[in-house]
Design an enzyme around this catalytic site. Structure first.
Site, PDB file in Angstrom:
ATOM      1  N   LYS A 132       0.864  -1.184   0.000  1.00  0.00           N
ATOM      2  CA  LYS A 132       0.000   0.000   0.000  1.00  0.00           C
ATOM      3  C   LYS A 132       0.901   1.234   0.000  1.00  0.00           C
ATOM      4  O   LYS A 132       1.081   1.906   1.016  1.00  0.00           O
ATOM      5  CB  LYS A 132      -0.934  -0.011   1.213  1.00  0.00           C
ATOM      6  CG  LYS A 132      -2.194  -0.849   0.961  1.00  0.00           C
ATOM      7  CD  LYS A 132      -3.195  -0.752   2.076  1.00  0.00           C
ATOM      8  CE  LYS A 132      -4.046   0.482   1.997  1.00  0.00           C
ATOM      9  NZ  LYS A 132      -5.150   0.390   1.020  1.00  0.00           N
TER      10      LYS A 132
HETATM   11  N1  PMP Z   1      -6.828  -3.801  -3.329  1.00  0.00           N
HETATM   12  C1  PMP Z   1      -6.428  -2.527  -3.149  1.00  0.00           C
HETATM   13  C2  PMP Z   1      -5.691  -1.856  -4.258  1.00  0.00           C
HETATM   14  C3  PMP Z   1      -6.726  -1.839  -1.966  1.00  0.00           C
HETATM   15  O1  PMP Z   1      -6.340  -0.571  -1.801  1.00  0.00           O
HETATM   16  C4  PMP Z   1      -7.462  -2.495  -0.960  1.00  0.00           C
HETATM   17  C5  PMP Z   1      -7.806  -1.753   0.309  1.00  0.00           C
HETATM   18  N2  PMP Z   1      -6.783  -1.852   1.254  1.00  0.00           N
HETATM   19  C6  PMP Z   1      -7.840  -3.830  -1.172  1.00  0.00           C
HETATM   20  C7  PMP Z   1      -7.512  -4.450  -2.365  1.00  0.00           C
HETATM   21  C8  PMP Z   1      -8.555  -4.599  -0.098  1.00  0.00           C
HETATM   22  O2  PMP Z   1      -7.711  -4.809   0.985  1.00  0.00           O
HETATM   23  P1  PMP Z   1      -8.251  -4.928   2.474  1.00  0.00           P
HETATM   24  O3  PMP Z   1      -9.300  -5.966   2.458  1.00  0.00           O
HETATM   25  O4  PMP Z   1      -7.071  -5.304   3.274  1.00  0.00           O
HETATM   26  O5  PMP Z   1      -8.772  -3.591   2.845  1.00  0.00           O
END
Ligand code: PMP
Length: 320
Positions: free
Chosen positions: A172
């Protein structure tokens, strides 16, 4: 939330609801004083890492969902970015709980961010301070209450998801979200609720901030990590729940055609939670509404976050 008319479109602005205090470099400071200089390195070049976490009101008080896993992912993102976090995962976990507690909020979205601060310019961030902040504020569901029940309409994006040879999609990293924003805004401008990005091989990757699942002939499928997606914590939770519920599951490459002809499809993410996809590119998915497997997984997920499923209690970190 504010709804405005922009270029003949109704645009939903996810406005902030300020709380009292933000954790910044070890101290809780007033919301409006949590500021940084315009020459903050990350503001210019995008090399920062962040998380999105939710705290839910449960039967036993506020609890942060999979908090340690989020902070472990933040540490991993920092490793990808070559950034040294000045705090341990344990310290960040405690700081998050302190922030929620200090703001006396029962249900909120939590945004930790680590960034190169003021003092060094030019691309090389070496020698720059790494600043860390954690903010928390009440935030409703990302794709709307209606979307949770009836599903949303998605568009296959003209923008390709970043390939791991360009930027690490498993991290991220702030800059990765420029790619997400281009896709999101393009989908909205075309009258859709959300984008779905393909990877360089032309297969389904993910949404701008969500992982994608489909259901075909009773089987749950999602693109593998090798397809260039973020290792979503909601994705991981749904896979575990599906296995526990006896739903057969496979992570495999999914083509656009397979998505169009799926019986069900849904997004997962901390912000979007579990949101059904009822249409892609104007084509109905299955019956064009939330499907039965989606509904089952979604309802289980919502009872887990409310703290009524003892089997998954290790996923809730109570803010006492
Ligand atoms: N893909 C991306 C690009 C994201 O930014 C997120 C959000 N964090 C997700 C998938 C889903 O991840 P999570 O379930 O950990 O929030």
């Amino acid at each position: 939330m504010i709804i405005k008319l922009v270029e003949n479109r109704l645009v939903i602005h996810m406005t902030l609801s300020p709380t009292k205090l933000i954790w910044m470099n070890g101290k809780l400071v007033p919301w409006m004083k949590a500021n940084t200089h315009v020459l903050t390195h990350t503001l210019h070049y995008g090399m920062g890492v962040f998380e999105g976490i939710r705290c839910y009101k449960t039967v036993s008080g506020p609890a942060v969902f999979r908090l340690k896993d989020h902070m472990l992912r933040m540490k991993k993102s920092a490793d990808y970015a070559g950034m040294k976090l000045p705090y341990s995962v344990e310290r960040l976990v405690k700081a998050t709980k302190d922030t929620v507690k200090a703001n006396r909020i029962e249900e909120c979205y939590i945004r930790p961010i680590a960034y190169y601060g003021y003092g060094v310019m030019g691309l090389n961030p070496e020698g720059s301070e790494v600043d860390v902040a954690i903010a928390a504020w009440p935030w409703g569901t990302y794709l709307g209450e209606e979307g949770l029940k009836h599903g949303i309409r998605a568009k296959i994006s003209k923008w390709t998801r970043i390939h791991e040879s360009i930027m690490p999609p498993q991290a991220k990293v702030v800059a990765n979200y420029a790619n997400s924003i281009l896709a999101k805004v393009d989908a909205l401008k075309h009258g859709y609720d959300e984008a779905i990005l393909l990877n360089m091989a032309g297969n389904i990757a993910e949404g701008p901030g969500e992982n994608v699942f489909i259901v075909k002939d009773g089987k749950l499928l999602t693109p593998p990590i090798s397809s260039g997606v973020l290792m979503g914590i909601t994705r991981d939770s749904i896979i575990k729940i599906a296995k526990d519920e006896g739903i057969s599951f496979e992570d495999k490459d999914i083509s656009k055609k397979e998505l169009y002809s799926a019986d069900e499809a849904f997004f997962t993410g901390t912000a979007a939670e579990v949101t059904p996809i009822r249409e892609v590119d104007g084509k109905k998915i299955g019956e064009g509404k939330r499907g039965p497997i989606t509904e089952k997984l979604q309802s289980k997920f919502f009872s887990i976050i409310k703290g009524t499923e003892p089997r998954y209690k290790q996923w809730l970190d109570y803010v006492k």
